[in-house]
Scaffold this active site. Structure first.
Site, PDB file in Angstrom:
ATOM      1  CB  ILE A  65      -0.929   0.018   1.225  1.00  0.00           C
ATOM      2  CG1 ILE A  65      -1.943  -1.140   1.141  1.00  0.00           C
ATOM      3  CG2 ILE A  65      -1.658   1.349   1.352  1.00  0.00           C
ATOM      4  CD1 ILE A  65      -2.841  -1.274   2.343  1.00  0.00           C
ATOM      5  CB  CYS A  66       1.160   4.238   0.177  1.00  0.00           C
ATOM      6  SG  CYS A  66       1.739   5.935   0.051  1.00  0.00           S
ATOM      7  CB  THR A  67       6.094   4.476  -0.170  1.00  0.00           C
ATOM      8  OG1 THR A  67       5.735   4.772   1.183  1.00  0.00           O
ATOM      9  CG2 THR A  67       5.921   5.720  -1.025  1.00  0.00           C
TER      10      THR A  67
END
Length: 215
Positions: A125-127
């Protein structure tokens, strides 16, 4: 329960054989990145009588984790790859290479080797997707991440897709921060079925955004 199921069209988890999800916690983790799966998957588990079980686990030793905006969370269990069907890796701290966050994870070669060897379905998720990338899990694969890290993800060999959620079979990644809601709801739909996902949305009073890109 095996999470490595590709092209699931019917519920693959149940109260008798629940989907076991571990959410990786570390200093510098972005609050929204891990709270979204905690909320969505926790609610889905409650609505389905326990068809999904979620736990917070530490990347290292158990203890308190200080998040991006100062929230302190007690994480009582270490990461145990053999006890998970799905491992969710949130992001956080990507713009500060010397501070707490994902860069400390990507610098830990022992952790990366364990991550690469894990049989749990990796979900970035995300970075958090950049942690998966550092472990070699996104090279040559369809994936996404926060818009500020997409160029780095491509440089490291991923085929970057501009979508909120990218499901490449045995690899799932999501875009920046709030995309964790869509990633988590997609996990509910993929493993518990569309009805369970729809019920979860109704209770959350949240309508999913964007597209789930599937291989």
């Amino acid at each position: 329960m095996s999470a490595g199921l590709v092209g699931v069209t019917a519920p693959a988890a149940s109260a008798a054989a629940p989907l076991r999800v571990q959410i990786l916690m570390f200093d510098g983790v972005e609050e929204q990145d891990f709270v979204a799966p905690v909320e969505v998957l926790g609610l889905a588990g409650k609505l389905t009588g326990g068809a999904v079980v979620t736990s917070l686990v530490s990347a290292g030793r158990p203890g308190s984790v200080k998040c991006t905006y100062g929230t302190v969370v007690d994480v009582p269990r270490p990461w145990s790859p053999g006890e998970a069907d799905v491992l969710v890796v949130p992001g956080g701290g990507y713009t500060d290479r010397n501070g707490p966050g994902v860069h400390r994870l990507t610098a830990d070669q022992g952790f990366l080797r364990r991550l690469a060897a894990s049989r749990a379905l990796p979900v970035g998720i995300c970075t958090g997707s950049m942690v998966l990338s550092a472990a070699g899990l996104t090279k040559g694969r369809n994936a996404t991440t926060h818009h500020g890290a997409k160029a780095d993800l491509a440089t490291q060999g991923a085929k970057v897709i501009d979508a909120r959620v990218v499901d490449d079979g045995d690899l799932i990644t999501g875009g920046g921060i709030t995309a964790g809601l869509e990633v988590s709801l997609w996990l509910v739909e993929r493993f518990l079925g569309a009805k369970a996902a729809q019920r979860t949305e109704v209770v959350l009073e949240y309508e999913r955004r964007g597209t789930v890109w599937r291989a």
